[in-house]
Design an enzyme around this catalytic site. Structure first.
Site, short mmCIF file in Angstrom:
data_model
loop_
_atom_site.label_atom_id
_atom_site.label_comp_id
_atom_site.label_asym_id
_atom_site.label_seq_id
_atom_site.Cartn_x
_atom_site.Cartn_y
_atom_site.Cartn_z
CG ASN A 117 -1.81 1.17 1.31
OD1 ASN A 117 -1.38 2.30 1.08
ND2 ASN A 117 -3.06 0.96 1.65
CG HIS B 122 1.42 6.29 4.59
ND1 HIS B 122 0.42 7.22 4.76
CD2 HIS B 122 1.08 5.24 5.37
CE1 HIS B 122 -0.47 6.75 5.60
NE2 HIS B 122 -0.10 5.54 5.99
NE ARG C 97 8.11 21.45 2.29
CZ ARG C 97 9.42 21.70 2.26
NH1 ARG C 97 10.05 21.72 1.12
NH2 ARG C 97 10.08 21.91 3.37
CG HIS D 83 -8.08 4.22 1.08
ND1 HIS D 83 -8.24 4.07 2.43
CD2 HIS D 83 -9.28 4.60 0.61
CE1 HIS D 83 -9.50 4.36 2.77
NE2 HIS D 83 -10.14 4.69 1.66
NE ARG E 110 -8.92 8.76 4.31
CZ ARG E 110 -9.31 7.94 5.29
NH1 ARG E 110 -8.71 6.79 5.47
NH2 ARG E 110 -10.26 8.30 6.11
NE ARG F 124 -7.06 11.61 5.42
CZ ARG F 124 -7.51 11.02 6.54
NH1 ARG F 124 -6.73 10.23 7.24
NH2 ARG F 124 -8.73 11.25 6.97
CD GLU G 73 -6.86 -0.22 1.03
OE1 GLU G 73 -6.90 0.88 1.60
OE2 GLU G 73 -6.10 -1.11 1.37
CB THR H 196 -9.42 1.87 7.15
OG1 THR H 196 -8.92 2.44 5.95
CG2 THR H 196 -10.80 1.33 6.93
CD GLU I 276 -7.46 -5.93 3.10
OE1 GLU I 276 -7.78 -5.48 1.98
OE2 GLU I 276 -6.62 -5.38 3.84
CG HIS J 11 -5.64 -1.72 9.08
ND1 HIS J 11 -5.22 -1.14 10.24
CD2 HIS J 11 -6.13 -0.71 8.32
CE1 HIS J 11 -5.46 0.16 10.19
NE2 HIS J 11 -6.01 0.44 9.03
N1 PXP Z 1 -6.01 -2.92 4.12
C1 PXP Z 1 -6.94 -1.94 4.16
C2 PXP Z 1 -8.33 -2.26 3.76
C3 PXP Z 1 -6.58 -0.64 4.54
O1 PXP Z 1 -7.52 0.33 4.58
C4 PXP Z 1 -5.23 -0.36 4.86
C5 PXP Z 1 -4.82 1.04 5.21
O2 PXP Z 1 -5.03 1.88 4.12
C6 PXP Z 1 -4.30 -1.41 4.78
C7 PXP Z 1 -4.73 -2.69 4.44
C8 PXP Z 1 -2.87 -1.21 5.10
O3 PXP Z 1 -2.72 -0.93 6.44
P1 PXP Z 1 -1.30 -0.51 7.01
O4 PXP Z 1 -0.95 0.80 6.38
O5 PXP Z 1 -1.55 -0.40 8.48
O6 PXP Z 1 -0.33 -1.57 6.64
#
Ligand code: PXP
Length: 242
Positions: free
Chosen positions: A9, A12, A20, A45, A47, A51, A72, A103, A153, A193
């Site tokens: 994922n 970040h 910035r 994701h 959102r 963000r 996502e 989430t 999931e 997650h």
């Molecule tokens: N799975 C889902 C459905 C999520 O919403 C997230 C966070 O965006 C993740 C996995 C990944 O979680 P983490 O960033 O804590 O590894």
């Protein structure tokens, strides 16, 4: 070789870029590095508040992701329209609250049953598979199967937050039971997650697990060791411990 694939994922990477408002770090470059170093796919994701990942990222990633492209998203009309246009390999439906940091809980499948079912039909008609991000609870697994979803999931957050050994055992057992029940019903299993390099091992023993979605820990580690090495370390753990 591993049967479980890692979808990194990369939200970040975009979080840092948005800090910035420029172009760095580049999410496309990030996705390529993850896949070149063993990731089986990329997760983002989109959102509602945009963000981190932006609409243009969703489109651009579609062109370069070679493995599984997992989007996502919440049950939100404008995001649904983008997903229909982009047609990722998989959408994962998640709950979303604007004020949350990430989430928080699993999807309320009961409350949203008819909407979810309708959406699944639309995405299936577009060749997109659908995963539901849910708490490890048998009733919710059963409802998920009834919606026609391809995957659940399993939300591993409560297990990841557990500290005391008895709580850890209780939470990992909930994950195992939900997965076993899902397999029995004929739904496929993803998880994610809060997973990191220290807590992942027991989760790898989940029966039938096909895909892990991991973001925060890998991107955090990449600050110190680089993204390529952070991904390789996680892949090694997955391959060596399942
Ligand atoms: N799975 C889902 C459905 C999520 O919403 C997230 C966070 O965006 C993740 C996995 C990944 O979680 P983490 O960033 O804590 O590894």
């Amino acid at each position: 070789m591993s049967n479980i694939i890692l979808c990194v994922n990369i939200d970040h990477i975009a979080t840092l870029r948005q800090a910035r408002g420029g172009a760095e770090p580049n999410v496309i470059e990030g996705a390529k590095i993850c896949e070149e170093n063993g990731a089986g796919g990329i997760t983002i994701h989109l959102r509602e508040d945009r963000r981190h990942i932006q609409d243009k990222d969703v489109l651009a990633l579609k062109e370069i992701v070679k493995g599984k492209y997992n989007l996502e998203m919440a049950l939100s009309d404008d995001v649904i329209e983008i997903a229909k246009k982009v047609k990722p390999d998989q959408i994962t439906l998640v709950p979303e609250k604007r004020e949350e940091l990430t989430t928080e809980g699993g999807l309320d499948v009961e409350q949203n049953f008819h909407n979810i079912k309708k959406l699944i039909n639309i995405f299936h008609d577009n060749g997109v598979i659908v995963s539901l991000f849910i708490e490890p609870d048998k009733r919710i697994v059963e409802l998920s199967k009834e919606t026609g979803a391809d995957f659940i999931e399993i939300h591993t957050g409560a297990y990841c937050d557990a500290v005391e050994p008895d709580m850890l055992k209780k939470e990992i057992d909930r994950i195992y039971e939900a997965a076993n029940y899902g397999l029995e019903l004929g739904i496929r299993i993803n998880a994610g997650h809060g997973l990191n390099y220290l807590n992942i091992n027991p989760v790898l023993k989940t029966k039938g697990l096909e895909e892990l979605n991991i973001g925060h820990s890998i991107i955090s580690r990449s600050i110190f060791v680089g993204l390529a090495e952070a991904v390789r370390e996680m892949i090694r753990l997955i391959n060596d411990n399942q």
